[in-house]
Design an enzyme around this catalytic site. Sequence first.
Site, PDB file in Angstrom:
ATOM      1  N   GLU A  25       0.829  -1.202   0.000  1.00  0.00           N
ATOM      2  CA  GLU A  25       0.000   0.000   0.000  1.00  0.00           C
ATOM      3  C   GLU A  25       0.867   1.257   0.000  1.00  0.00           C
ATOM      4  O   GLU A  25       2.036   1.223   0.383  1.00  0.00           O
ATOM      5  CB  GLU A  25      -0.927   0.015   1.211  1.00  0.00           C
ATOM      6  CG  GLU A  25      -0.200   0.079   2.532  1.00  0.00           C
ATOM      7  CD  GLU A  25      -1.108   0.475   3.679  1.00  0.00           C
ATOM      8  OE1 GLU A  25      -1.718   1.547   3.595  1.00  0.00           O
ATOM      9  OE2 GLU A  25      -1.165  -0.289   4.652  1.00  0.00           O
ATOM     10  N   LYS A 158      -4.526  -1.986  14.665  1.00  0.00           N
ATOM     11  CA  LYS A 158      -3.928  -1.031  15.605  1.00  0.00           C
ATOM     12  C   LYS A 158      -4.646  -1.104  16.947  1.00  0.00           C
ATOM     13  O   LYS A 158      -5.867  -1.181  17.007  1.00  0.00           O
ATOM     14  CB  LYS A 158      -3.979   0.381  15.019  1.00  0.00           C
ATOM     15  CG  LYS A 158      -3.117   0.544  13.775  1.00  0.00           C
ATOM     16  CD  LYS A 158      -3.199   1.942  13.230  1.00  0.00           C
ATOM     17  CE  LYS A 158      -2.298   2.113  12.016  1.00  0.00           C
ATOM     18  NZ  LYS A 158      -2.714   1.301  10.857  1.00  0.00           N
TER      19      LYS A 158
END
Length: 303
Positions: A25, A158
Amino acid sequence: MNVAPLLSGDVAAALADGRPVVALESTIISHGLPRPRNHAAAIEFEEILRGQGVTPATIAVLDGVPRIGLDAEGVRRIAEDDLAKASVRDLPILAARGSSGATTVAATAHLAALAGIRVFATGGLGGVHRGANETFDESADLATLAVTPITVVSAGVKSVLDIGATLERLETLSVPVIGLGTTVFPSFWLRESEFTLDWSVDTPEHIADVMAAHDALGHGQGIVVANPIPADQAWHRTEHDRVLSVAFAEAEHQAIRGKAVTPFLLGRIVELSGGRSLEVNLDLARNNVAVAGLIATAWAARA
């Protein structure tokens, strides 16, 4: 107007020859790392793969064109230019306007799958945000993986997110989550969360076996490979918890809401940790890229 993804010569040749390719990405470079560390990291991630005999395919939208594999100038642009953060919904707008954007996990997975790439390395997935029962704040990464046949290697989600709710959502969407060498879901900066996994395998070859069975059964979803950061590189839990507690309290005190929450938290976590969280972020990303290369190699060997 031609908006089909444009493959670099290296990526096109590798796919045509059945050689391993890994998608990367661009948002982690453009929005997730500070300059100039981000440019060096982008080059390093690609070099890790080339060192394994794997072709890197860094993905971004440049001047309205979705590009699968970037040249040196393209890598420089995602690191140095101010690019929009582009999810799947933004791709047609960027294309129609001739604009540029760094692709999120969702957009990268979507474009990689269109190109026929089956393995993708990222840092951490997006997921369900804390308090989503009131805000309905959920990353497009999850919905995209529900309809996109790609294997994503990540260090979990996360730890500022609601990990339990994210795993429940992935289960509802029938997206397999498989631990690689672990039975516990990792928590990005930490090797472990409080959540155990239903399934675990020991080798990249076993992941390739699951991918083959996934295809044979007609499944169109993605697969999440949970790959914990090596123990000697993980953040110490006590310091991690202290920093996150302070960052969340500041966000609440400043009434930060919606899309602004995660960027605020991640920025403050870097500051409050004296840069420690950034170094762990880079280490886990390197580890994910290397593991994705091994899985892509095992997948190509099955052809």
